[in-house]
Motif scaffolding. Sequence first.
Motif, PDB file in Angstrom:
ATOM      1  N   GLN A   1       0.908  -1.167  -0.119  1.00 19.07           N
ATOM      2  CA  GLN A   1      -0.005  -0.053  -0.019  1.00 19.07           C
ATOM      3  C   GLN A   1       0.927   1.184  -0.051  1.00 19.07           C
ATOM      4  OE1 GLN A   1      -3.305  -0.102  -0.194  1.00 19.07           O
ATOM      5  NE2 GLN A   1      -2.981  -2.483  -0.454  1.00 19.07           N
ATOM      6  N   PRO A   2       0.464   2.187  -0.413  1.00 20.59           N
ATOM      7  CA  PRO A   2       1.022   3.499  -0.670  1.00 20.59           C
ATOM      8  C   PRO A   2       1.518   4.259   1.002  1.00 20.59           C
ATOM      9  CG  PRO A   2      -0.533   3.836  -1.968  1.00 20.59           C
ATOM     10  CD  PRO A   2      -0.658   2.415  -1.325  1.00 20.59           C
ATOM     11  N   ILE A   3       2.669   4.472   1.017  1.00 19.77           N
ATOM     12  CA  ILE A   3       3.067   5.326   1.996  1.00 19.77           C
ATOM     13  C   ILE A   3       2.745   6.718   1.953  1.00 19.77           C
ATOM     14  CG2 ILE A   3       5.242   5.882   3.492  1.00 19.77           C
ATOM     15  CD1 ILE A   3       6.334   3.207   2.892  1.00 19.77           C
ATOM     16  N   VAL A   4       2.325   7.670   2.608  1.00 20.06           N
ATOM     17  CA  VAL A   4       2.194   8.909   2.681  1.00 20.06           C
ATOM     18  C   VAL A   4       2.877   9.482   3.302  1.00 20.06           C
ATOM     19  CG1 VAL A   4       0.351  10.771   2.544  1.00 20.06           C
ATOM     20  CG2 VAL A   4      -0.207   8.485   1.571  1.00 20.06           C
ATOM     21  N   LEU A   5       3.709  10.645   2.944  1.00 18.05           N
ATOM     22  CA  LEU A   5       4.727  11.545   3.710  1.00 18.05           C
ATOM     23  C   LEU A   5       4.074  13.017   3.532  1.00 18.05           C
ATOM     24  CD1 LEU A   5       7.555  10.195   1.567  1.00 18.05           C
ATOM     25  CD2 LEU A   5       7.614   9.805   4.003  1.00 18.05           C
TER      26      LEU A   5
END
Length: 91
Positions: A32-36
């Motif tokens: 799943q995408p990591i959001v920064l």
Amino acid sequence: IKYSQIAIAIAQGLPDGISLDTLNLDANGFDQPIVLQLHGDAYDDAIDYKNALEKSPIFTEVHIQSITSDGENGGTTISISAILQPGVTIK
């Protein structure tokens, strides 16, 4: 791979002028995408950091979600998403 290893790798890779505000790691899996959420001194900082993440062996599918000028506070708020490379190991 552990979440703490990801956080350390991201923090160690931050260039001057960029600070990490929040890091969203999905508990459902590393695919799943990591959001920064980051704060930079200028718009170019966001572009430079996105380019650095794209060159990293750790991430794939790096995308800028938003870049917003902070107005009164100065600087830029940056949101970037990325997915961990399958099978990546972080030392």
